[in-house]
Design a protein around this motif. Structure first.
Motif, PDB file in Angstrom:
ATOM      1  N   VAL A 235     -39.172 -45.786  61.612  1.00  0.00           N
ATOM      2  CA  VAL A 235     -38.037 -46.690  61.755  1.00  0.00           C
ATOM      3  C   VAL A 235     -37.715 -47.336  60.420  1.00  0.00           C
ATOM      4  O   VAL A 235     -38.567 -47.433  59.534  1.00  0.00           O
ATOM      5  N   GLN A 236     -36.489 -47.807  60.310  1.00  0.00           N
ATOM      6  CA  GLN A 236     -36.069 -48.526  59.114  1.00  0.00           C
ATOM      7  C   GLN A 236     -36.602 -49.954  59.115  1.00  0.00           C
ATOM      8  O   GLN A 236     -37.045 -50.472  58.090  1.00  0.00           O
ATOM      9  N   ASP A 237     -36.533 -50.603  60.257  1.00  0.00           N
ATOM     10  CA  ASP A 237     -36.888 -52.018  60.369  1.00  0.00           C
ATOM     11  C   ASP A 237     -38.127 -52.156  61.257  1.00  0.00           C
ATOM     12  O   ASP A 237     -38.036 -52.154  62.481  1.00  0.00           O
ATOM     13  N   LEU A 238     -39.287 -52.288  60.632  1.00  0.00           N
ATOM     14  CA  LEU A 238     -40.528 -52.342  61.392  1.00  0.00           C
ATOM     15  C   LEU A 238     -40.629 -53.604  62.241  1.00  0.00           C
ATOM     16  O   LEU A 238     -41.107 -53.567  63.372  1.00  0.00           O
ATOM     17  N   ASP A 239     -40.160 -54.712  61.709  1.00  0.00           N
ATOM     18  CA  ASP A 239     -40.241 -55.967  62.455  1.00  0.00           C
ATOM     19  C   ASP A 239     -39.412 -55.896  63.737  1.00  0.00           C
ATOM     20  O   ASP A 239     -39.833 -56.381  64.791  1.00  0.00           O
ATOM     21  N   ARG A 240     -38.221 -55.305  63.629  1.00  0.00           N
ATOM     22  CA  ARG A 240     -37.383 -55.150  64.819  1.00  0.00           C
ATOM     23  C   ARG A 240     -38.063 -54.224  65.827  1.00  0.00           C
ATOM     24  O   ARG A 240     -38.046 -54.492  67.033  1.00  0.00           O
ATOM     25  N   ALA A 241     -38.650 -53.137  65.329  1.00  0.00           N
ATOM     26  CA  ALA A 241     -39.337 -52.206  66.231  1.00  0.00           C
ATOM     27  C   ALA A 241     -40.484 -52.898  66.954  1.00  0.00           C
ATOM     28  O   ALA A 241     -40.655 -52.738  68.169  1.00  0.00           O
ATOM     29  N   GLU A 242     -41.258 -53.669  66.224  1.00  0.00           N
ATOM     30  CA  GLU A 242     -42.360 -54.397  66.853  1.00  0.00           C
ATOM     31  C   GLU A 242     -41.837 -55.361  67.917  1.00  0.00           C
ATOM     32  O   GLU A 242     -42.393 -55.460  69.016  1.00  0.00           O
ATOM     33  N   HIS A 243     -40.743 -56.054  67.603  1.00  0.00           N
ATOM     34  CA  HIS A 243     -40.165 -56.997  68.562  1.00  0.00           C
ATOM     35  C   HIS A 243     -39.709 -56.278  69.834  1.00  0.00           C
ATOM     36  O   HIS A 243     -39.976 -56.748  70.956  1.00  0.00           O
ATOM     37  N   LEU A 244     -39.036 -55.139  69.669  1.00  0.00           N
ATOM     38  CA  LEU A 244     -38.534 -54.428  70.838  1.00  0.00           C
ATOM     39  C   LEU A 244     -39.675 -53.885  71.696  1.00  0.00           C
ATOM     40  O   LEU A 244     -39.658 -54.005  72.927  1.00  0.00           O
ATOM     41  N   LEU A 245     -40.667 -53.296  71.072  1.00  0.00           N
ATOM     42  CA  LEU A 245     -41.768 -52.718  71.842  1.00  0.00           C
ATOM     43  C   LEU A 245     -42.557 -53.789  72.583  1.00  0.00           C
ATOM     44  O   LEU A 245     -42.925 -53.617  73.746  1.00  0.00           O
ATOM     45  N   THR A 246     -42.817 -54.888  71.911  1.00  0.00           N
ATOM     46  CA  THR A 246     -43.625 -55.926  72.556  1.00  0.00           C
ATOM     47  C   THR A 246     -42.813 -56.737  73.555  1.00  0.00           C
ATOM     48  O   THR A 246     -43.345 -57.186  74.575  1.00  0.00           O
ATOM     49  N   THR A 247     -41.508 -56.919  73.284  1.00  0.00           N
ATOM     50  CA  THR A 247     -40.682 -57.742  74.164  1.00  0.00           C
ATOM     51  C   THR A 247     -40.149 -56.944  75.348  1.00  0.00           C
ATOM     52  O   THR A 247     -40.220 -57.406  76.496  1.00  0.00           O
ATOM     53  N   VAL A 248     -39.611 -55.769  75.084  1.00  0.00           N
ATOM     54  CA  VAL A 248     -39.000 -54.984  76.155  1.00  0.00           C
ATOM     55  C   VAL A 248     -40.073 -54.284  76.998  1.00  0.00           C
ATOM     56  O   VAL A 248     -40.132 -54.465  78.218  1.00  0.00           O
ATOM     57  N   LEU A 249     -40.920 -53.501  76.346  1.00  0.00           N
ATOM     58  CA  LEU A 249     -41.920 -52.750  77.103  1.00  0.00           C
ATOM     59  C   LEU A 249     -43.118 -53.610  77.487  1.00  0.00           C
ATOM     60  O   LEU A 249     -43.884 -53.236  78.376  1.00  0.00           O
ATOM     61  N   GLY A 250     -43.303 -54.726  76.803  1.00  0.00           N
ATOM     62  CA  GLY A 250     -44.449 -55.562  77.112  1.00  0.00           C
ATOM     63  C   GLY A 250     -45.740 -55.025  76.535  1.00  0.00           C
ATOM     64  O   GLY A 250     -46.823 -55.275  77.060  1.00  0.00           O
ATOM     65  N   THR A 251     -45.643 -54.272  75.437  1.00  0.00           N
ATOM     66  CA  THR A 251     -46.842 -53.796  74.754  1.00  0.00           C
ATOM     67  C   THR A 251     -47.349 -54.891  73.821  1.00  0.00           C
ATOM     68  O   THR A 251     -46.762 -55.962  73.707  1.00  0.00           O
ATOM     69  N   GLU A 252     -48.451 -54.609  73.153  1.00  0.00           N
ATOM     70  CA  GLU A 252     -48.941 -55.534  72.140  1.00  0.00           C
ATOM     71  C   GLU A 252     -49.480 -54.747  70.960  1.00  0.00           C
ATOM     72  O   GLU A 252     -49.936 -53.605  71.111  1.00  0.00           O
ATOM     73  N   VAL A 253     -49.418 -55.333  69.785  1.00  0.00           N
ATOM     74  CA  VAL A 253     -49.946 -54.703  68.581  1.00  0.00           C
ATOM     75  C   VAL A 253     -51.468 -54.798  68.622  1.00  0.00           C
ATOM     76  O   VAL A 253     -52.023 -55.894  68.727  1.00  0.00           O
ATOM     77  N   ILE A 254     -52.137 -53.666  68.535  1.00  0.00           N
ATOM     78  CA  ILE A 254     -53.597 -53.665  68.584  1.00  0.00           C
ATOM     79  C   ILE A 254     -54.222 -53.313  67.246  1.00  0.00           C
ATOM     80  O   ILE A 254     -55.432 -53.425  67.074  1.00  0.00           O
TER      81      ILE A 254
END
Length: 293
Positions: A23-42
């Motif tokens: 992805v171009q914007d890692l921060d946005r990707a992290e936000h979408l994955l954790t907010t929309v899918l409910g994942t977490e960075v491990i």
């Protein structure tokens, strides 16, 4: 890890352990994955800096085990990921599989001239082998890894939360994150063939022949998921086009779609467009039925 001769090696149990996105914007990707899918960075991987990348692992872990979505973002020009990003935009990058003995499979692949290794790394307990995507249908970089069976990890391929080298050395930490996300299950990935290529059956045969993933007439059958191919489309690059995730619990599924809607993402009947991919979200089977096939 053993490295046997390149004698005939047929299909073997194989797990779809990790999918990498660029992805171009890692921060946005992290936000979408954790907010929309409910994942977490491990895991945040400092080691990929040598490739000119930043890296996060956003966790999709399920009752059958700790499967992973990895996201990388180029920080310097000229990287493979950067060239792919310039060509296609945000989207799929790698399919990372786990087998019983990746070195044995490598010997078979190289002896038969089936694919070229572009990177490999080993440790006492694991081996990671990436292959050049040229000539391999699907438009992704394939990686085939394995973990050595040990008293602490006797069934590395089949255990629901078995150690995974790409998550670092702190197993207690990342496995706890996997367990917290056990209501999510990675069930399918779909790749589009190159424009003009309609031979999806040949793609299935090729991945079975090279990487040993068992196949049916319609898809590759991993122990935990499946992977399908669709015909190429003029004007669209080959590569990963969709990921399907099963969600246990109606409240979780409803929350995913309401969050996506509130963020202005394109959504449809059971799907969300996000990070250059279509994410299909389906209700999972009963928790007791969530097991490695």
């Amino acid at each position: 890890m053993s490295c046997n001769s390149g004698q005939s090696t047929g299909p073997m149990p194989t797990r779809l352990r990790q999918i990498a996105l660029v992805v171009q914007d890692l921060d946005r990707a992290e936000h979408l994955l954790t907010t929309v899918l409910g994942t977490e960075v491990i895991f945040v991987d400092p080691g990929v800096a040598k490739w000119g990348l930043r890296n996060i692992l956003a966790q999709i872990s399920v009752a059958i085990g700790g499967d992973v979505i990895e996201v990388v973002s180029p920080t310097t020009p000229g990287t493979t990921a950067g060239r792919l990003l310039s060509k296609r935009g945000d989207g799929g990058y790698m399919i990372i599989m786990q087998t019983l003995d990746a070195n044995r499979r490598r010997a078979f692949i190289e002896t038969n001239g089936l694919a070229k290794v572009i990177y490999s790394h080993g440790s006492p307990d694991s081996v990671c082998i990436q292959y050049h995507p040229k000539g391999i249908k699907g438009g992704v970089i394939p990686e085939l890894d394995s973990h050595r069976a040990t008293p602490a990890n006797p069934k590395p391929l089949m255990s629901r939360f078995s150690p995974w080298h790409a998550c670092g050395s702190d197993y207690a930490s990342y496995s706890a994150g996997m367990r917290r996300r056990s209501h999510l299950q990675l069930v399918e990935a779909t790749c589009r063939l190159a424009p003009g290529d309609s031979d999806t059956e040949a793609a299935l045969h090729q991945w079975e022949r090279i990487f040993g993933v068992p196949r049916t007439q319609e898809h590759l059958q991993f122990t935990n998921a499946k992977m399908s191919f669709v015909k190429g489309t003029e004007g669209k690059s080959d590569g990963l086009m969709s990921i399907t995730i099963a969600v246990q619990g109606k409240e979780y599924l409803d929350r995913i779609f309401s969050t996506a809607r509130s963020l202005g993402l394109d959504i449809g009947d059971g799907w969300i467009d996000m990070l250059g991919l279509r994410w299909h979200l389906v209700a999972s089977r009963d928790a007791n039925a969530m097991s490695l096939l």
